[in-house]
Design a protein around this motif. Structure first.
Motif, PDB file in Angstrom:
ATOM      1  N   LYS A 191       0.827  -1.200   0.000  1.00  0.00           N
ATOM      2  CA  LYS A 191       0.000   0.000   0.000  1.00  0.00           C
ATOM      3  C   LYS A 191       0.866   1.256   0.000  1.00  0.00           C
ATOM      4  O   LYS A 191       1.928   1.306   0.622  1.00  0.00           O
ATOM      5  N   ARG A 192       0.383   2.256  -0.727  1.00  0.00           N
ATOM      6  CA  ARG A 192       1.097   3.530  -0.799  1.00  0.00           C
ATOM      7  C   ARG A 192       1.178   4.195   0.578  1.00  0.00           C
ATOM      8  O   ARG A 192       2.150   4.884   0.886  1.00  0.00           O
ATOM      9  N   GLU A 193       0.158   3.957   1.424  1.00  0.00           N
ATOM     10  CA  GLU A 193       0.159   4.586   2.743  1.00  0.00           C
ATOM     11  C   GLU A 193       1.320   4.103   3.598  1.00  0.00           C
ATOM     12  O   GLU A 193       1.827   4.843   4.454  1.00  0.00           O
ATOM     13  N   TRP A 194       1.759   2.849   3.394  1.00  0.00           N
ATOM     14  CA  TRP A 194       2.877   2.336   4.170  1.00  0.00           C
ATOM     15  C   TRP A 194       4.152   3.117   3.869  1.00  0.00           C
ATOM     16  O   TRP A 194       4.907   3.451   4.772  1.00  0.00           O
ATOM     17  N   ARG A 195       4.378   3.404   2.590  1.00  0.00           N
ATOM     18  CA  ARG A 195       5.584   4.155   2.231  1.00  0.00           C
ATOM     19  C   ARG A 195       5.487   5.592   2.713  1.00  0.00           C
ATOM     20  O   ARG A 195       6.482   6.166   3.190  1.00  0.00           O
ATOM     21  N   GLU A 196       4.305   6.180   2.587  1.00  0.00           N
ATOM     22  CA  GLU A 196       4.143   7.563   3.049  1.00  0.00           C
ATOM     23  C   GLU A 196       4.360   7.653   4.554  1.00  0.00           C
ATOM     24  O   GLU A 196       4.986   8.605   5.050  1.00  0.00           O
ATOM     25  N   ALA A 197       3.860   6.662   5.296  1.00  0.00           N
ATOM     26  CA  ALA A 197       4.060   6.679   6.744  1.00  0.00           C
ATOM     27  C   ALA A 197       5.537   6.496   7.085  1.00  0.00           C
ATOM     28  O   ALA A 197       6.053   7.149   8.009  1.00  0.00           O
ATOM     29  N   ALA A 198       6.225   5.613   6.339  1.00  0.00           N
ATOM     30  CA  ALA A 198       7.652   5.409   6.595  1.00  0.00           C
ATOM     31  C   ALA A 198       8.451   6.671   6.286  1.00  0.00           C
ATOM     32  O   ALA A 198       9.372   7.044   7.032  1.00  0.00           O
ATOM     33  N   GLU A 199       8.110   7.343   5.187  1.00  0.00           N
ATOM     34  CA  GLU A 199       8.832   8.561   4.828  1.00  0.00           C
ATOM     35  C   GLU A 199       8.557   9.680   5.826  1.00  0.00           C
ATOM     36  O   GLU A 199       9.439  10.504   6.114  1.00  0.00           O
ATOM     37  N   SER A 200       7.333   9.725   6.363  1.00  0.00           N
ATOM     38  CA  SER A 200       7.025  10.749   7.362  1.00  0.00           C
ATOM     39  C   SER A 200       7.805  10.545   8.652  1.00  0.00           C
ATOM     40  O   SER A 200       8.037  11.490   9.408  1.00  0.00           O
ATOM     41  N   LEU A 201       8.245   9.300   8.883  1.00  0.00           N
ATOM     42  CA  LEU A 201       9.057   9.004  10.065  1.00  0.00           C
ATOM     43  C   LEU A 201      10.553   9.080   9.772  1.00  0.00           C
ATOM     44  O   LEU A 201      11.372   8.735  10.622  1.00  0.00           O
ATOM     45  N   GLY A 202      10.898   9.500   8.562  1.00  0.00           N
ATOM     46  CA  GLY A 202      12.297   9.712   8.225  1.00  0.00           C
ATOM     47  C   GLY A 202      12.966   8.567   7.504  1.00  0.00           C
ATOM     48  O   GLY A 202      14.182   8.599   7.293  1.00  0.00           O
ATOM     49  N   ALA A 203      12.217   7.559   7.117  1.00  0.00           N
ATOM     50  CA  ALA A 203      12.806   6.421   6.422  1.00  0.00           C
ATOM     51  C   ALA A 203      12.948   6.738   4.936  1.00  0.00           C
ATOM     52  O   ALA A 203      12.002   7.180   4.300  1.00  0.00           O
ATOM     53  N   GLU A 204      14.168   6.533   4.408  1.00  0.00           N
ATOM     54  CA  GLU A 204      14.396   6.729   2.987  1.00  0.00           C
ATOM     55  C   GLU A 204      14.080   5.446   2.225  1.00  0.00           C
ATOM     56  O   GLU A 204      13.547   4.493   2.797  1.00  0.00           O
TER      57      GLU A 204
END
Length: 299
Positions: A191-204
């Motif tokens: 899901k796209r939301e998983w990547r967006e949540a990871a990026e919001s937490l600073g994960a590249e």
């Protein structure tokens, strides 16, 4: 003048089929017949033949014959070949699938790749062996181009197409496309939301794949590895056409026991086939279990 009474309900027609029966079952009949004739009955014959003598008596001699050194050696080569080709198929296929499906490339490239994968995953046997001989054989086009243009002599470097390495390359031709076809739905399920949540937490990008995507895909990857292992372990047409009897693997030993002129022992061949069915059955069972777990994760 009074009108004649009439009923709003039509007289029910008599049923020509049994209650609960549907004509749609006729569509499944060809598949059921095909599975019965070419899968179920031959498997039953192999299982019974593995525990019987030519006279029909029950015996364990055929199963004990699986411990012969030549059979154990062939089984080890087959297992090693299957594991290496399955690992290579998983790694290369996953990399291609990520680039095509999640890499933002044009959709036409994805469609072309998936179409080619559907064809290449079923391309085996004599056509595949001839293609590799014409490409990487001693007089193959790639072999001659490397020698004439770049001065690279594959034979001098120790490469031989009719060898373990050459057969592994041939297996990768259909293992990689099969990996693409199987892993594509799992990649689409991220899901796209998983990547967006990871990026919001600073994960590249790399951190997202290491901590989120790959743990979610792990059951699918392990299940696909098991399926690729079973696919390679049971392949017989490609090694027979490419290497003949020069490479001793378990499908070739099986063919020699059932169809050979010198080593013919059909009931030992039944035992070898029973062992192959057992190993591939376990691999397919692992794939089914892990696939069901992966589908629950992606829902």
């Amino acid at each position: 003048m009074t009108a004649l009474p009439h009923s709003d309900t039509a007289t029910p027609r008599p049923r020509l089929i049994l209650p609960g029966w549907s004509w749609n079952w006729l569509g499944v009949l060809p598949f059921a017949l095909f599975a019965l004739l070419f899968l179920i009955l031959p498997t039953i014959q192999i299982v019974f033949g593995a525990f019987r003598t030519p006279d029909g008596a029950i015996t364990l001699k055929n199963i004990a014959g699986l411990a012969e050194p030549n059979i154990l050696h062939a089984a080890w080569i087959s297992i090693k070949l299957s594991v290496i080709s399955a690992i290579g198929g998983c790694i290369i296929g996953l990399a291609i699938a990520i680039a095509v499906i999640r890499g933002g490339l044009p959709s036409v490239l994805r469609d072309a790749t998936m179409t080619f994968s559907g064809v290449a995953s079923n391309f085996a046997g004599v056509p595949l062996a001839f293609a590799f001989i014409a490409t990487l054989g001693r007089l193959g086009i790639v072999t001659l181009l490397l020698r004439d243009l770049f001065g690279i002599n594959l034979a001098a470097l120790g490469f031989n197409l009719i060898s373990f390495t050459g057969l592994t390359l041939a297996y990768l031709y259909f293992q990689i496309p099969l990996m693409l076809l199987i892993i594509a739905p799992a990649l689409d399920g991220l899901k796209r939301e998983w990547r967006e949540a990871a990026e919001s937490l600073g994960a590249e990008g790399f951190e997202y794949w290491r901590r989120v995507a790959l743990p979610v895909l792990w059951p699918s990857l392990l299940g696909t590895f098991a399926l690729l292992f079973a696919n390679a372990f049971g392949a017989v047409a490609t090694p027979m056409a490419l290497t003949g009897s020069s490479l001793s693997i378990i499908p070739i030993i099986l063919f020699a026991q059932i169809r050979g002129d010198v080593l013919q022992d059909p009931h030992l061949g039944y035992a070898i086939a029973f062992g192959m069915i057992f190993i591939t059955g376990i691999a397919n069972l692992i794939y089914i279990i892990l696939r069901s777990r992966a589908e629950r994760w992606l829902k």
